[in-house]
Design a protein around this motif. Structure first.
Motif, short mmCIF file in Angstrom:
data_model
loop_
_atom_site.label_atom_id
_atom_site.label_comp_id
_atom_site.label_asym_id
_atom_site.label_seq_id
_atom_site.Cartn_x
_atom_site.Cartn_y
_atom_site.Cartn_z
N LYS A 1 0.81 -1.21 0.00
CA LYS A 1 0.00 0.00 0.00
C LYS A 1 0.85 1.26 0.00
N ALA A 2 2.01 1.23 0.63
CA ALA A 2 2.88 2.42 0.61
C ALA A 2 3.34 2.72 -0.81
N GLU A 3 3.69 1.68 -1.55
CA GLU A 3 4.12 1.88 -2.94
C GLU A 3 2.96 2.35 -3.80
N ILE A 4 1.77 1.86 -3.52
CA ILE A 4 0.59 2.28 -4.29
C ILE A 4 0.26 3.74 -4.00
N ALA A 5 0.35 4.14 -2.73
CA ALA A 5 0.14 5.55 -2.38
C ALA A 5 1.18 6.43 -3.08
N ALA A 6 2.42 5.95 -3.11
CA ALA A 6 3.48 6.71 -3.78
C ALA A 6 3.23 6.83 -5.27
N GLU A 7 2.68 5.77 -5.87
CA GLU A 7 2.35 5.83 -7.29
C GLU A 7 1.25 6.84 -7.56
N ALA A 8 0.26 6.90 -6.70
CA ALA A 8 -0.80 7.90 -6.86
C ALA A 8 -0.20 9.30 -6.85
N HIS A 9 0.73 9.52 -5.93
CA HIS A 9 1.39 10.83 -5.84
C HIS A 9 2.21 11.11 -7.09
N ARG A 10 2.98 10.11 -7.54
CA ARG A 10 3.83 10.30 -8.73
C ARG A 10 2.99 10.60 -9.97
N LEU A 11 1.84 9.95 -10.08
CA LEU A 11 0.98 10.14 -11.24
C LEU A 11 0.18 11.44 -11.19
N GLY A 12 0.26 12.14 -10.05
CA GLY A 12 -0.49 13.38 -9.90
C GLY A 12 -1.97 13.17 -9.69
N LEU A 13 -2.35 12.01 -9.16
CA LEU A 13 -3.75 11.71 -8.92
C LEU A 13 -4.20 12.28 -7.58
N ASP A 14 -5.44 12.65 -7.50
CA ASP A 14 -6.00 13.18 -6.27
C ASP A 14 -6.54 12.02 -5.44
N ALA A 15 -5.75 11.57 -4.48
CA ALA A 15 -6.14 10.42 -3.66
C ALA A 15 -7.41 10.69 -2.87
N GLY A 16 -7.73 11.96 -2.67
CA GLY A 16 -8.94 12.32 -1.96
C GLY A 16 -10.21 11.95 -2.70
N LEU A 17 -10.11 11.68 -4.00
CA LEU A 17 -11.28 11.24 -4.76
C LEU A 17 -11.60 9.78 -4.51
N SER A 18 -10.62 9.01 -4.07
CA SER A 18 -10.81 7.57 -3.87
C SER A 18 -11.41 7.28 -2.50
N TRP A 19 -11.99 6.10 -2.39
CA TRP A 19 -12.65 5.70 -1.13
C TRP A 19 -12.28 4.27 -0.82
N SER A 20 -11.88 4.01 0.43
CA SER A 20 -11.43 2.68 0.81
C SER A 20 -12.27 2.03 1.91
N CYS A 21 -12.95 2.79 2.73
CA CYS A 21 -13.59 2.28 3.95
C CYS A 21 -14.74 1.32 3.66
N TYR A 22 -14.80 0.23 4.43
CA TYR A 22 -15.88 -0.74 4.32
C TYR A 22 -17.12 -0.35 5.13
N ASP A 23 -16.97 0.61 6.01
CA ASP A 23 -18.07 0.94 6.92
C ASP A 23 -18.16 2.46 7.12
N PRO A 24 -18.56 3.20 6.08
CA PRO A 24 -18.67 4.66 6.20
C PRO A 24 -19.60 5.06 7.33
N GLN A 25 -19.24 6.14 8.02
CA GLN A 25 -20.03 6.61 9.15
C GLN A 25 -21.14 7.56 8.68
N PRO A 26 -22.15 7.77 9.51
CA PRO A 26 -23.29 8.61 9.11
C PRO A 26 -22.88 10.03 8.71
N ASP A 27 -21.79 10.53 9.28
CA ASP A 27 -21.36 11.89 8.94
C ASP A 27 -20.46 11.93 7.71
N GLY A 28 -20.29 10.78 7.06
CA GLY A 28 -19.48 10.75 5.85
C GLY A 28 -18.02 10.43 6.06
N ALA A 29 -17.59 10.27 7.30
CA ALA A 29 -16.19 9.93 7.59
C ALA A 29 -15.96 8.44 7.37
N ALA A 30 -14.71 8.09 7.08
CA ALA A 30 -14.31 6.69 7.06
C ALA A 30 -14.18 6.20 8.49
#
Length: 231
Positions: A175-204
């Motif tokens: 996952k560290a290498e994948i996060a680094a690849e997102a950064h290298r590619l200039g991707l906005d990681a904030g657009l992605s979603w990983s959580c299996y159990d989102p909270q009512p207020d929208g937080a992971a």
């Protein structure tokens, strides 16, 4: 990029879940010169926030097409992601967790293959990895190799001698290498979603396997995780 320019590019179908891994795979496909046809499966998962993420990513990267295909796997159940089963929050363990969806990647890749054949495309991209993951059997290299053989046997294109190429560029990355690849590619990681159990207020939730792996990956890469966590 214009539609005319897209039509002249090599085409690929990318399985786009909305998670970090699939976003990076889409970016890598583009970097390799492919025009991206994005396929998102709406399997009636409980964490439907992922579908919004997939739509945002497809738009941001300029996917040629984005198909959201409904497939109600909640009718089968058998997983904490599709059934009334609590998402585990105790950390990543040695066993296959209840967040495993029966045969999910096999089903999803089969649908990806079907759309690719209909489009005349022979390159498929999927964001599985066999290092920092939850032990799912359908993330292993043996599965990807086996599916490529199956694609040749199961399709008209394969029977006529076309080569199918199943790309899993994150297969041996943590996952560290994948996060680094997102950064290298200039991707906005904030657009992605990983959580299996989102909270009512929208937080992971911050405690499920997927949240833990993501947080640790960004921390190891020395990058800021833009996700807002509840815990």
């Amino acid at each position: 990029m214009s539609s005319a320019a897209n039509s002249q590019q090599r085409q690929a179908v990318v399985l786009l879940s909305g998670g970090l891994d699939s976003m990076v795979v889409a970016g890598l496909a583009q970097e390799a010169g492919y025009a991206v046809n994005a396929l998102t499966i709406d399997y009636n998962q409980r964490h439907r926030r992922e579908l919004d993420a997939a739509a945002a990513i497809a738009k941001r990267i300029g996917a040629v097409r984005h198909v959201v295909l409904p497939l109600d796997l909640s009718r089968f159940g058998g997983s904490a992601l599709t059934d009334d089963i609590a998402v585990p929050k105790d950390g990543v363990g040695p066993d296959i967790p209840v967040t495993y969806v029966p045969a999910r990647n096999l089903v999803f890749l089969s649908l990806t293959l079907a759309w690719a054949e209909a489009l005349g495309v022979r390159d498929l991209f999927i964001g599985v990895n066999a290092l920092d993951y939850s032990g799912y059997p359908d993330c292993r290299p043996e599965f990807i190799a086996g599916f490529q053989d199956l694609a040749r046997l199961a399709t008209k294109a394969g029977a006529e001698g076309d080569d199918w190429r199943i790309h899993a560029p994150l297969q041996f990355l943590g996952k560290a290498e994948i996060a680094a690849e997102a950064h290298r590619l200039g991707l906005d990681a904030g657009l992605s979603w990983s959580c299996y159990d989102p909270q009512p207020d929208g937080a992971a939730c911050g405690l499920c396997d997927s949240c833990r792996l993501r947080r640790e990956g960004f921390a190891k890469a020395g990058l800021t995780d833009p996700t807002r966590y509840a815990a």
